[in-house]
Structure formats: C-alpha cells, structure tokens
Design a protein around this motif. Structure first.
Motif, PDB file in Angstrom:
ATOM      1  N   ALA A 126       0.826  -1.209   0.000  1.00 18.18           N
ATOM      2  CA  ALA A 126       0.000   0.000   0.000  1.00 18.18           C
ATOM      3  C   ALA A 126       0.860   1.259   0.000  1.00 18.18           C
ATOM      4  O   ALA A 126       0.526   2.253  -0.653  1.00 18.18           O
ATOM      5  N   ARG A 127       1.981   1.221   0.723  1.00 10.24           N
ATOM      6  CA  ARG A 127       2.883   2.380   0.739  1.00 10.24           C
ATOM      7  C   ARG A 127       3.477   2.634  -0.653  1.00 10.24           C
ATOM      8  O   ARG A 127       3.503   3.773  -1.127  1.00 10.24           O
ATOM      9  N   ILE A 128       3.973   1.573  -1.277  1.00 16.45           N
ATOM     10  CA  ILE A 128       4.562   1.716  -2.618  1.00 16.45           C
ATOM     11  C   ILE A 128       3.499   2.194  -3.601  1.00 16.45           C
ATOM     12  O   ILE A 128       3.744   3.098  -4.405  1.00 16.45           O
ATOM     13  N   LYS A 129       2.314   1.589  -3.537  1.00 16.25           N
ATOM     14  CA  LYS A 129       1.234   1.986  -4.449  1.00 16.25           C
ATOM     15  C   LYS A 129       0.936   3.471  -4.302  1.00 16.25           C
ATOM     16  O   LYS A 129       0.866   4.201  -5.297  1.00 16.25           O
ATOM     17  N   ARG A 130       0.761   3.917  -3.087  1.00 17.58           N
ATOM     18  CA  ARG A 130       0.437   5.322  -2.850  1.00 17.58           C
ATOM     19  C   ARG A 130       1.527   6.235  -3.398  1.00 17.58           C
ATOM     20  O   ARG A 130       1.258   7.214  -4.085  1.00 17.58           O
ATOM     21  N   ASP A 131       2.782   5.898  -3.113  1.00 16.71           N
ATOM     22  CA  ASP A 131       3.888   6.763  -3.522  1.00 16.71           C
ATOM     23  C   ASP A 131       4.096   6.762  -5.036  1.00 16.71           C
ATOM     24  O   ASP A 131       4.367   7.807  -5.628  1.00 16.71           O
ATOM     25  N   VAL A 132       3.969   5.602  -5.672  1.00 18.52           N
ATOM     26  CA  VAL A 132       4.114   5.533  -7.128  1.00 18.52           C
ATOM     27  C   VAL A 132       2.960   6.258  -7.802  1.00 18.52           C
ATOM     28  O   VAL A 132       3.161   7.056  -8.712  1.00 18.52           O
ATOM     29  N   PHE A 133       1.738   5.999  -7.347  1.00 20.33           N
ATOM     30  CA  PHE A 133       0.588   6.630  -7.986  1.00 20.33           C
ATOM     31  C   PHE A 133       0.629   8.145  -7.836  1.00 20.33           C
ATOM     32  O   PHE A 133       0.161   8.870  -8.712  1.00 20.33           O
ATOM     33  N   ALA A 134       1.190   8.631  -6.746  1.00 20.52           N
ATOM     34  CA  ALA A 134       1.318  10.075  -6.559  1.00 20.52           C
ATOM     35  C   ALA A 134       2.349  10.679  -7.508  1.00 20.52           C
ATOM     36  O   ALA A 134       2.306  11.877  -7.800  1.00 20.52           O
ATOM     37  N   ALA A 135       3.268   9.853  -8.014  1.00 15.58           N
ATOM     38  CA  ALA A 135       4.382  10.356  -8.808  1.00 15.58           C
ATOM     39  C   ALA A 135       4.203  10.196 -10.317  1.00 15.58           C
ATOM     40  O   ALA A 135       5.009  10.711 -11.082  1.00 15.58           O
ATOM     41  N   VAL A 136       3.175   9.478 -10.770  1.00 20.61           N
ATOM     42  CA  VAL A 136       2.987   9.280 -12.212  1.00 20.61           C
ATOM     43  C   VAL A 136       1.712   9.973 -12.671  1.00 20.61           C
ATOM     44  O   VAL A 136       0.871  10.364 -11.873  1.00 20.61           O
ATOM     45  N   GLU A 137       1.588  10.109 -13.976  1.00 20.79           N
ATOM     46  CA  GLU A 137       0.409  10.752 -14.566  1.00 20.79           C
ATOM     47  C   GLU A 137      -0.854   9.947 -14.252  1.00 20.79           C
ATOM     48  O   GLU A 137      -0.802   8.727 -14.087  1.00 20.79           O
ATOM     49  N   ALA A 138      -1.984  10.612 -14.224  1.00 21.56           N
ATOM     50  CA  ALA A 138      -3.255   9.966 -13.881  1.00 21.56           C
ATOM     51  C   ALA A 138      -3.565   8.801 -14.819  1.00 21.56           C
ATOM     52  O   ALA A 138      -3.997   7.739 -14.376  1.00 21.56           O
ATOM     53  N   ALA A 139      -3.341   8.963 -16.123  1.00 21.97           N
ATOM     54  CA  ALA A 139      -3.638   7.884 -17.070  1.00 21.97           C
ATOM     55  C   ALA A 139      -2.781   6.660 -16.776  1.00 21.97           C
ATOM     56  O   ALA A 139      -3.236   5.524 -16.888  1.00 21.97           O
ATOM     57  N   THR A 140      -1.527   6.889 -16.395  1.00 24.00           N
ATOM     58  CA  THR A 140      -0.635   5.773 -16.089  1.00 24.00           C
ATOM     59  C   THR A 140      -1.091   5.038 -14.850  1.00 24.00           C
ATOM     60  O   THR A 140      -1.164   3.812 -14.827  1.00 24.00           O
ATOM     61  N   TRP A 141      -1.420   5.766 -13.768  1.00 25.29           N
ATOM     62  CA  TRP A 141      -1.819   5.047 -12.555  1.00 25.29           C
ATOM     63  C   TRP A 141      -3.143   4.352 -12.739  1.00 25.29           C
ATOM     64  O   TRP A 141      -3.384   3.293 -12.153  1.00 25.29           O
ATOM     65  N   GLN A 142      -4.022   4.886 -13.585  1.00 24.42           N
ATOM     66  CA  GLN A 142      -5.272   4.181 -13.854  1.00 24.42           C
ATOM     67  C   GLN A 142      -4.997   2.854 -14.559  1.00 24.42           C
ATOM     68  O   GLN A 142      -5.612   1.837 -14.243  1.00 24.42           O
TER      69      GLN A 142
END
Length: 196
Positions: free
Chosen positions: A110-126
């Motif tokens: 969950a920590r990695i997910k949160r930090d990665v998703f915060a750092a990439v573009e919205a389309a990428t994290w989706q």
C-alpha cells in the motif's frame, strides 16, 4: 506475469529481454534504490537513484529511459511479489494465518502503491491499477478458497469485499498506516474468520 503492463502503456518491458548477470544486478540495484527513494518527500530524481546504487546515469537510462518507466517497474515488481507471497504463505501456514501474514505484506504494498501513484500521470496510474487488480484478486481468491476449504474463513467472504477493504490502506499517510494499519488488518482477519 511479466509484461502485463506493456500493451496498456505502449512500452516494451525490459524484463522481457535476457540480460547479462552484471546488467541484471544493476537492474535489481536500481529498482531497490528507487523503491527506497520513492518514499522520500518530493519528486523521485533519476540522478538520485543512480547515485544511491553507485552506477552512472547512462546505465540507469539503458534500463529505464524515463522516470515513469522506472516507477512503473517498481510498482509492477511490488505487485508480482505480493501475488507470489500468497502461495508461499499457504505452503507454510494454515489458511487464516497465511491470510493474516499476507495482509502484513499488503501494508508494505500500500505504501509503494500510494507513492508511485502520486508520482505518475493519472492515465498511467489508472492503467497500473486496472492491470494489478486481476493478479491481486487472484491471490486473494487463492487465500479465501483455501480458508473456506479448511473451514477457517466464512463462506460468504468475496474477493471484491477484501479488495475494497484493503484498498483503503494506500490512502493512509505513513504515520496513520503505522499507527492503525496492523489493527485495521487484524479487524479484517477477524471479520473473515468463520464463526463456530
């Protein structure tokens, strides 16, 4: 599992090509450094990753041409490790204990997910979220099925229920995750426990 993100974002996974042992070692060092640095405040800088693992920037760019490529691979690796942990834990523990131990692993994910998703573009994290849901759901199903067969997990527990509940962990700040994460997951395990 390797390459399951390739079609959705148009990249050819570096993990699909065979590597020399020194190149593989460099890749592992890069990913480990990135996993640690992504949790630091501010934007993950590629030069900081290269410096942290003692390689040149050219070597880093050969493995990961962009910052987003690196973050995608950090996340993909985290998902792969989380999914693989389910069967390993079931091999060594009774199903309910395996599920509880897997939930401990989910907190790190969950920590990695949160930090990665915060750092990439919205389309990428989706795209990342959409493609990780299937493998993670499969791991949850494996654990729930084993628990139901052993009579330790309630028969009405569904994969989607567990996914919805654990997804909230990635919304918690580190301090709150540290303070409440274990207790929340313990409550979830108790809720999944079969009633006598």
């Amino acid at each position: 599992m390797s390459g399951y993100l390739d079609d959705s974002i148009g990249h050819v996974s570096a993990s699909a090509r065979p590597r020399r042992s020194d190149a593989q070692l460099n890749r592992e060092r890069i990913l480990q450094a990135a996993r640690e640095l992504v949790r630091e405040p501010g934007e993950l800088k590629l030069n900081a990753v290269a410096k942290a693992c003692g390689i040149g920037q050219g070597t880093l760019y050969r493995h990961f041409p962009t910052r987003e490529d690196l973050l995608i691979e950090v996340y993909r690796q985290e998902v792969d490790e989380l999914v693989a942990a389910a069967s390993r834990l079931l091999a060594d523990h009774p199903p309910l204990d395996a599920l509880a131990a897997w939930f401990d692993r989910v907190a790190a994910y969950a920590r990695i997910k949160r930090d990665v998703f915060a750092a990439v573009e919205a389309a990428t994290w989706q795209n990342l979220a959409a493609h990780s849901l299937g493998p993670i759901g499969g791991a949850v199903d494996l654990l729930l099925t084993a628990g139901r067969a052993a009579g330790s997990i309630r028969p009405d527990a569904e994969v989607r229920d567990v996914i919805v509940l654990i997804s909230w962990l990635s919304r918690l700040a580190d301090a709150e995750l540290d303070a409440r994460g274990s207790r929340l997951l313990s409550i979830l395990v108790d809720g999944l426990r079969a009633q006598p």
